[in-house]
Design a protein around this motif. Structure first.
Motif, PDB file in Angstrom:
ATOM      1  N   UNK A  60      -0.285   5.332  -2.128  1.00 45.88           N
ATOM      2  CA  UNK A  60      -0.720   4.628  -0.915  1.00 45.88           C
ATOM      3  C   UNK A  60      -0.204   5.407   0.281  1.00 45.88           C
ATOM      4  N   UNK A  61      -1.126   5.796   1.166  1.00 44.36           N
ATOM      5  CA  UNK A  61      -0.718   6.610   2.308  1.00 44.36           C
ATOM      6  C   UNK A  61      -0.986   5.942   3.647  1.00 44.36           C
ATOM      7  N   UNK A  62      -1.380   4.656   3.610  1.00 46.10           N
ATOM      8  CA  UNK A  62      -1.664   3.881   4.821  1.00 46.10           C
ATOM      9  C   UNK A  62      -2.825   4.464   5.625  1.00 46.10           C
ATOM     10  N   UNK A  95       8.867   3.881   7.569  1.00 41.03           N
ATOM     11  CA  UNK A  95       9.302   2.601   7.015  1.00 41.03           C
ATOM     12  C   UNK A  95       8.418   1.498   7.592  1.00 41.03           C
ATOM     13  N   UNK A  96       8.724   0.252   7.254  1.00 42.29           N
ATOM     14  CA  UNK A  96       7.862  -0.829   7.722  1.00 42.29           C
ATOM     15  C   UNK A  96       8.723  -2.050   8.046  1.00 42.29           C
ATOM     16  N   UNK A  97       8.743  -2.405   9.335  1.00 45.22           N
ATOM     17  CA  UNK A  97       9.630  -3.483   9.797  1.00 45.22           C
ATOM     18  C   UNK A  97       9.331  -4.831   9.127  1.00 45.22           C
ATOM     19  N   UNK A  98       8.065  -5.077   8.798  1.00 49.33           N
ATOM     20  CA  UNK A  98       7.718  -6.379   8.218  1.00 49.33           C
ATOM     21  C   UNK A  98       8.127  -6.450   6.755  1.00 49.33           C
ATOM     22  N   UNK A  99       7.944  -5.328   6.062  1.00 47.87           N
ATOM     23  CA  UNK A  99       8.376  -5.306   4.660  1.00 47.87           C
ATOM     24  C   UNK A  99       9.877  -5.499   4.559  1.00 47.87           C
ATOM     25  N   UNK A 109      12.228  -8.215   2.262  1.00 45.28           N
ATOM     26  CA  UNK A 109      13.297  -7.896   1.308  1.00 45.28           C
ATOM     27  C   UNK A 109      13.323  -6.429   0.958  1.00 45.28           C
ATOM     28  N   UNK A 110      14.484  -5.953   0.523  1.00 44.37           N
ATOM     29  CA  UNK A 110      14.661  -4.513   0.288  1.00 44.37           C
ATOM     30  C   UNK A 110      13.791  -4.018  -0.871  1.00 44.37           C
ATOM     31  N   UNK A 111      13.488  -4.920  -1.846  1.00 40.62           N
ATOM     32  CA  UNK A 111      12.654  -4.438  -2.959  1.00 40.62           C
ATOM     33  C   UNK A 111      11.273  -3.962  -2.468  1.00 40.62           C
ATOM     34  N   UNK A 112      10.808  -4.594  -1.376  1.00 39.11           N
ATOM     35  CA  UNK A 112       9.497  -4.205  -0.835  1.00 39.11           C
ATOM     36  C   UNK A 112       9.553  -2.819  -0.202  1.00 39.11           C
ATOM     37  N   UNK A 113      10.630  -2.562   0.518  1.00 40.64           N
ATOM     38  CA  UNK A 113      10.783  -1.256   1.158  1.00 40.64           C
ATOM     39  C   UNK A 113      10.914  -0.155   0.103  1.00 40.64           C
ATOM     40  N   UNK A 114      11.690  -0.436  -0.930  1.00 45.61           N
ATOM     41  CA  UNK A 114      11.857   0.548  -2.014  1.00 45.61           C
ATOM     42  C   UNK A 114      10.509   0.891  -2.637  1.00 45.61           C
ATOM     43  N   UNK A 115       9.757  -0.161  -2.939  1.00 49.10           N
ATOM     44  CA  UNK A 115       8.450   0.037  -3.571  1.00 49.10           C
ATOM     45  C   UNK A 115       7.504   0.809  -2.647  1.00 49.10           C
TER      46      UNK A 115
END
Ligand code: BES
Ligand code: MG
Ligand code: ZN
Length: 493
Positions: free
Chosen positions: A53-55, A29-33, A37-43
């Protein structure tokens, strides 16, 4: 230049065109995303699952029109695995992210890349941004084609107490990048506009505030017996110069002379180069550009050591006045050189510059930089500068400075075994080797004849000074290779 400032508030209050988020391959997961907002984490999770995207390091993904934020895009910036992160990987990822932001036509962005755990992270991020933003379009009539639209970058910082210290890191990054980009500009300037006297003019700009500038013109060079510089310059209507910029702060205890090859164009002379090899030979003054940039930055940073730039500048051209194969030249040092090939001119001008430096400046150390041999490009390619020295301490310090700055070097030997190849039957030394192999080392062996006792290192930047293809924060064309290496080296001196 882009303005870099801190943004200490809530992410949602940022009024910028883009937000850059650091992402690690090994983090689910990503603490800044989640702050966005949750839509960013979902995406984000959708992207990772589908492997869009694999970072991975230096890979980015642009998200647009998502969530309730002011910025029109959020750029995910891959950094690889968290445990493998190091300075250079961060620099490269910052550069790729900056270019992605540029492509979205952003004029400002907020970066969170300074949140990762790396020593001097603010310096590293700021430096990479300013280096990646470089473009050379002084000669485009529609000025500003490639120019960045990005005017403001904000680094997120919610620790107000830390800001004054961190600001110092930005200040240093600005100087380091400014003078790396200055070296790039000098290298990219075409040879009809940049010739020895123009380099002298650039040097004279540094006069004052602890800086003394001396320019030796052809008359002075004749008087002094700098016949090697004169010989190489004689084929050109642009006359040669020996340029000395002496930055000498009060109380300085150590001194370093940086000697640069300043061939403003290398046609090969009478041993003329074939066309395809002659192209880009405006870059043959890169060593000189580095020397001038390093002393300029030392002055701007107010470093405590004495730093002296010594530039041997000439244009290598064929003409009725050109020096010839078979000529024998009596150099400043008193030693004689038999010319075997007029295209091995860099070592010839450096013979005078090195001997002059040792005798008159008497620095504690000498480092020369030169686009000296095509063989160095064969050996090390475009990512690594060749280092030659018999001083192990300098070798270690330069290698470490290379690792820290990302401006890396690799050592080649100067063992006795190679000595014989540069022997001349009728002079003290010949400017080409008896055998064609190990051309980078034999050039180093030649230079060694002109430094008697001073600890000395030679950097062959033929492969790194000028690129046919951009590398992350290094542009196509002049790169300024050597500037950041030496600034890091001086810092550790
Ligand atoms: N300036 C060139 C070396 C060079 C080559 C720099 C490619 C950057 C990219 C140098 O003056 C030169 O011509 N060296 C000759 C030496 C040879 C004649 C012994 C070379 O490398 O071929
Ligand atoms: Mg040459
Ligand atoms: Zn050359």
């Amino acid at each position: 230049m882009i303005k870099i400032n801190f943004f200490p508030q809530n992410l949602h209050d940022a009024k910028v065109d883009a937000i850059l988020i650091p992402c690690f391959e090994d983090e689910k997961t990503n603490q800044y995303l989640s702050l966005l907002g949750s839509e960013f984490i979902d995406e984000y999770q959708r992207l990772c699952k589908s492997k869009s995207f694999e970072a991975k390091a230096a890979k980015v993904h642009v998200l647009s029109s998502l969530g309730k934020i002011n910025a029109s895009s959020v750029i995910l910036v891959g950094l690889g695995k968290a445990k493998d992160l190091y300075c250079e990987r961060l620099r490269r990822s910052v550069a790729v992210a900056h270019k992605a932001a540029k492509q979205t036509k952003a004029s400002s962005y907020l970066s969170l890349l300074n949140q990762v755990e790396i020593p001097d992270v603010t310096f590293t991020v700021a430096e990479a941004i300013l280096l990646a933003d470089y473009s050379f379009d002084n000669y485009k009539s529609k000025n500003g084609n490639g120019k960045s639209k990005i005017k403001n970058v904000f680094l997120w910082n919610n620790d107000a107490k830390a800001i004054p210290e961190k600001r110092k890191e930005i200040k240093r990054a600005e100087v380091v990048a400014r003078f790396t980009n200055y070296a790039r500009n000098l290298v990219n300037t075409p040879p009809n506009d940049l010739y020895p006297e123009v380099l002298a003019k650039e040097a004279r700009k540094l006069k004052g505030k602890g800086c003394k500038v001396t320019v030796f013109d052809e008359k002075a060079l004749k008087r002094m017996g700098c016949n090697a510089i004169l010989a190489v310059g004689n084929g050109s209507s642009r006359k040669p110069r020996l340029i000395v910029v002496d930055y000498h702060p009060k109380g300085a205890k150590k001194s370093l002379a940086v000697v640069g090859k300043g061939i403003t164009f290398d046609s090969g002379g009478l041993n003329i180069k074939p066309g395809s090899y002659m192209e880009t030979m405006k870059c043959d003054m890169s060593g000189a550009a580095v020397a001038l940039s390093v002393v300029s930055a030392a002055k701007a940073l107010g470093v405590k050591h004495r730093v002296i730039a010594v530039v041997a500048s000439a244009e290598n051209m064929p003409s009725a006045f050109a020096y010839r194969p078979d000529d024998i030249i009596k150099t400043y040092s008193g030693k004689t050189i038999e010319i075997g090939n007029t295209d091995a001119e860099g070592r010839v001008v450096l013979s005078d510059a090195l001997a002059f430096t040792e005798k008159n400046i008497k620095p504690d150390q000498i480092i020369d930089l030169a686009t000296l041999t095509g063989a160095c490009v064969v050996a090390l390619g475009y990512w690594t500068t060749g280092l030659m020295t018999t001083n192990d301490e300098m070798a270690t310090m330069l290698s470490q400075a290379g690792e820290r700055s990302g401006d890396r070097v690799w050592r080649l030997p100067l063992w006795e075994d190679y000595k014989d190849t540069m022997k001349s039957d009728i002079a003290d030394v010949k400017n080409i080797s008896k055998c064609r192999d190990s051309g980078t080392i034999t050039a180093g062996i030649f230079l060694q004849h002109f430094v008697k006792n001073t600890p000395w290192a030679h950097l062959d930047i033929a492969g790194t000074a000028f690129l046919k293809e951009a590398q992350y924060y290094k542009p196509k064309g002049g790169t300024g290779a050597g500037v950041r290496l030496l600034l890091e080296y001086i810092d550790a001196m």
